[in-house]
Every structure is written in structure tokens, then in C-alpha cells.
Motif scaffolding. Structure first.
Motif, PDB file in Angstrom:
ATOM      1  N   LYS A  51       0.737  -1.171  -0.278  1.00  0.00           N
ATOM      2  CA  LYS A  51       0.077   0.158   0.042  1.00  0.00           C
ATOM      3  C   LYS A  51       0.915   1.357  -0.119  1.00  0.00           C
ATOM      4  N   PHE A  52       1.929   1.126   0.670  1.00  0.00           N
ATOM      5  CA  PHE A  52       2.789   2.172   0.587  1.00  0.00           C
ATOM      6  C   PHE A  52       3.510   2.741  -0.423  1.00  0.00           C
ATOM      7  N   GLN A  53       3.957   1.432  -1.308  1.00  0.00           N
ATOM      8  CA  GLN A  53       4.539   1.585  -2.460  1.00  0.00           C
ATOM      9  C   GLN A  53       3.463   2.362  -3.324  1.00  0.00           C
ATOM     10  N   GLN A  54       2.466   1.738  -3.391  1.00  0.00           N
ATOM     11  CA  GLN A  54       1.368   2.280  -4.518  1.00  0.00           C
ATOM     12  C   GLN A  54       0.811   3.553  -4.369  1.00  0.00           C
ATOM     13  N   GLU A  55       0.724   4.127  -2.861  1.00  0.00           N
ATOM     14  CA  GLU A  55       0.537   5.451  -2.692  1.00  0.00           C
ATOM     15  C   GLU A  55       1.634   6.318  -3.126  1.00  0.00           C
ATOM     16  N   SER A  56       3.045   5.967  -2.931  1.00  0.00           N
ATOM     17  CA  SER A  56       4.281   6.586  -3.162  1.00  0.00           C
ATOM     18  C   SER A  56       4.164   6.727  -4.538  1.00  0.00           C
ATOM     19  N   PHE A  57       4.046   5.594  -5.313  1.00  0.00           N
ATOM     20  CA  PHE A  57       4.054   5.878  -6.915  1.00  0.00           C
ATOM     21  C   PHE A  57       2.784   6.746  -7.315  1.00  0.00           C
ATOM     22  N   GLN A  58       1.720   6.850  -6.518  1.00  0.00           N
ATOM     23  CA  GLN A  58       0.659   7.639  -7.008  1.00  0.00           C
ATOM     24  C   GLN A  58       1.086   9.291  -6.744  1.00  0.00           C
ATOM     25  N   LYS A  59       1.763   9.431  -5.603  1.00  0.00           N
ATOM     26  CA  LYS A  59       2.242  10.862  -5.422  1.00  0.00           C
ATOM     27  C   LYS A  59       3.155  11.320  -6.473  1.00  0.00           C
ATOM     28  N   ILE A  60       3.943  10.169  -6.817  1.00  0.00           N
ATOM     29  CA  ILE A  60       5.207  10.564  -7.799  1.00  0.00           C
ATOM     30  C   ILE A  60       4.404  10.919  -9.264  1.00  0.00           C
ATOM     31  N   GLU A  61       3.498  10.208  -9.447  1.00  0.00           N
ATOM     32  CA  GLU A  61       2.543  10.552 -10.664  1.00  0.00           C
ATOM     33  C   GLU A  61       2.072  11.685 -10.891  1.00  0.00           C
ATOM     34  N   GLU A  62       1.383  12.167  -9.654  1.00  0.00           N
ATOM     35  CA  GLU A  62       0.811  13.504  -9.419  1.00  0.00           C
ATOM     36  C   GLU A  62       1.859  14.370  -9.796  1.00  0.00           C
ATOM     37  N   LEU A  63       2.916  14.416  -9.311  1.00  0.00           N
ATOM     38  CA  LEU A  63       4.074  15.347  -9.362  1.00  0.00           C
ATOM     39  C   LEU A  63       4.505  15.486 -10.758  1.00  0.00           C
ATOM     40  N   GLU A  64       4.622  14.238 -11.557  1.00  0.00           N
ATOM     41  CA  GLU A  64       4.940  14.263 -12.938  1.00  0.00           C
ATOM     42  C   GLU A  64       3.855  15.145 -13.712  1.00  0.00           C
ATOM     43  N   ILE A  65       2.792  15.077 -13.374  1.00  0.00           N
ATOM     44  CA  ILE A  65       1.623  15.615 -14.158  1.00  0.00           C
ATOM     45  C   ILE A  65       1.840  17.128 -13.965  1.00  0.00           C
ATOM     46  N   LYS A  66       1.927  17.493 -12.783  1.00  0.00           N
ATOM     47  CA  LYS A  66       2.516  19.012 -12.325  1.00  0.00           C
ATOM     48  C   LYS A  66       3.680  19.478 -13.294  1.00  0.00           C
ATOM     49  N   GLY A  67       4.243  18.578 -13.986  1.00  0.00           N
ATOM     50  CA  GLY A  67       5.457  19.165 -14.591  1.00  0.00           C
ATOM     51  C   GLY A  67       6.651  19.127 -14.028  1.00  0.00           C
ATOM     52  N   ILE A  68       6.749  18.384 -12.771  1.00  0.00           N
ATOM     53  CA  ILE A  68       8.132  18.209 -12.193  1.00  0.00           C
ATOM     54  C   ILE A  68       9.428  17.749 -13.110  1.00  0.00           C
ATOM     55  N   GLN A  69      10.523  18.133 -12.914  1.00  0.00           N
ATOM     56  CA  GLN A  69      11.508  17.537 -13.532  1.00  0.00           C
ATOM     57  C   GLN A  69      11.423  15.964 -13.596  1.00  0.00           C
ATOM     58  N   SER A  70      11.518  15.333 -14.833  1.00  0.00           N
ATOM     59  CA  SER A  70      11.620  13.848 -15.088  1.00  0.00           C
ATOM     60  C   SER A  70      12.540  13.094 -14.450  1.00  0.00           C
ATOM     61  N   ASP A  71      13.919  13.824 -14.550  1.00  0.00           N
ATOM     62  CA  ASP A  71      14.874  13.295 -13.650  1.00  0.00           C
ATOM     63  C   ASP A  71      14.718  12.850 -12.339  1.00  0.00           C
ATOM     64  N   LEU A  72      14.049  13.850 -11.585  1.00  0.00           N
ATOM     65  CA  LEU A  72      13.794  13.888 -10.275  1.00  0.00           C
ATOM     66  C   LEU A  72      12.739  12.772 -10.029  1.00  0.00           C
ATOM     67  N   THR A  73      11.750  12.728 -10.789  1.00  0.00           N
ATOM     68  CA  THR A  73      10.531  11.865 -10.718  1.00  0.00           C
ATOM     69  C   THR A  73      11.181  10.201 -10.925  1.00  0.00           C
ATOM     70  N   LYS A  74      11.964  10.205 -12.109  1.00  0.00           N
ATOM     71  CA  LYS A  74      12.639   8.608 -12.287  1.00  0.00           C
ATOM     72  C   LYS A  74      13.408   8.385 -11.072  1.00  0.00           C
TER      73      LYS A  74
END
Length: 99
Positions: free
Chosen positions: A41-64
Motif C-alpha cells: 500500500k505504501f508503494q502504491q501510494e508513493s507511486f501515485q504521489k510521484i505520478e501526480e508530481l509528474e503531471i504537475k510538470g516536475i523535472q523528469s529526472d527527479l521523478t525517475k
């Protein structure tokens, strides 16, 4: 700038979780089951937060980087839990078959 801090906080949470490794060998099977569910569950929630940040346009290197840290840390934790879980099942199963 807030997004970068957000991803840093997320990575820190992931790392803190990894460093707070529990003594899985001492847990009961039911506790291990709960731990593995919580970790997934923690992993899924973390990936979801990261994807939300990707949508916001955060630097792709950081999200990767955050995804890699999350994936590696949680998979390592899941493997530890699974190992303890399987040993417990094997021990319990062997004990019950010897009777």
C-alpha cells in the motif's frame, strides 16, 4: 520549488522507512501478512504521489529517481518480509506434519 521539496520529502520518507527495518523473523504469520499489505500500500501510494508530481510538470529526472528509490526500497522490504513469512510457514507446516 515546492514540487522539488515535495519529492525530496517523499524520498526521505521512503529512505526512513527502509532504515526503520523491523524484526520480521520475530513476528507471527498474521503480523507478516499485515506488514506485506502495508508495504505494498505504501508503494502504491508513493507511486501515485510521484505520478501526480509528474503531471504537475516536475523535472523528469527527479521523478525517475524517486520511482527508482521507491521501487528498490519497497521491493527490498517486501523480499525481507516474504523470506520471514515463508520460513514461518515452513516451520509451522513441518511442525504440524511431524505430529
Amino acid at each position: 520549488m515546492e514540487d522539488i521539496e515535495e519529492i525530496q520529502n517523499l524520498v526521505n520518507q521512503i529512505n526512513a522507512r527502509d532504515s526503520n527495518s523491523k524484526k520480521y523473523q520475530e513476528m507471527k504469520i498474521e503480523e507478516l501478512s499485515a506488514e506485506i499489505r502495508e508495504t505494498i500500500k505504501f508503494q502504491q501510494e508513493s507511486f501515485q504521489k510521484i505520478e501526480e508530481l509528474e503531471i504537475k510538470g516536475i523535472q523528469s529526472d527527479l521523478t525517475k529517481y524517486a520511482k527508482m528509490i521507491c521501487k528498490n526500497s519497497t521491493e527490498r522490504e517486501i523480499l525481507k518480509i516474504q523470506e520471514a513469512y515463508l520460513k514461518k510457514i515452513e516451520t509451522e507446516y513441518l511442525k504440524s506434519n511431524k505430529k
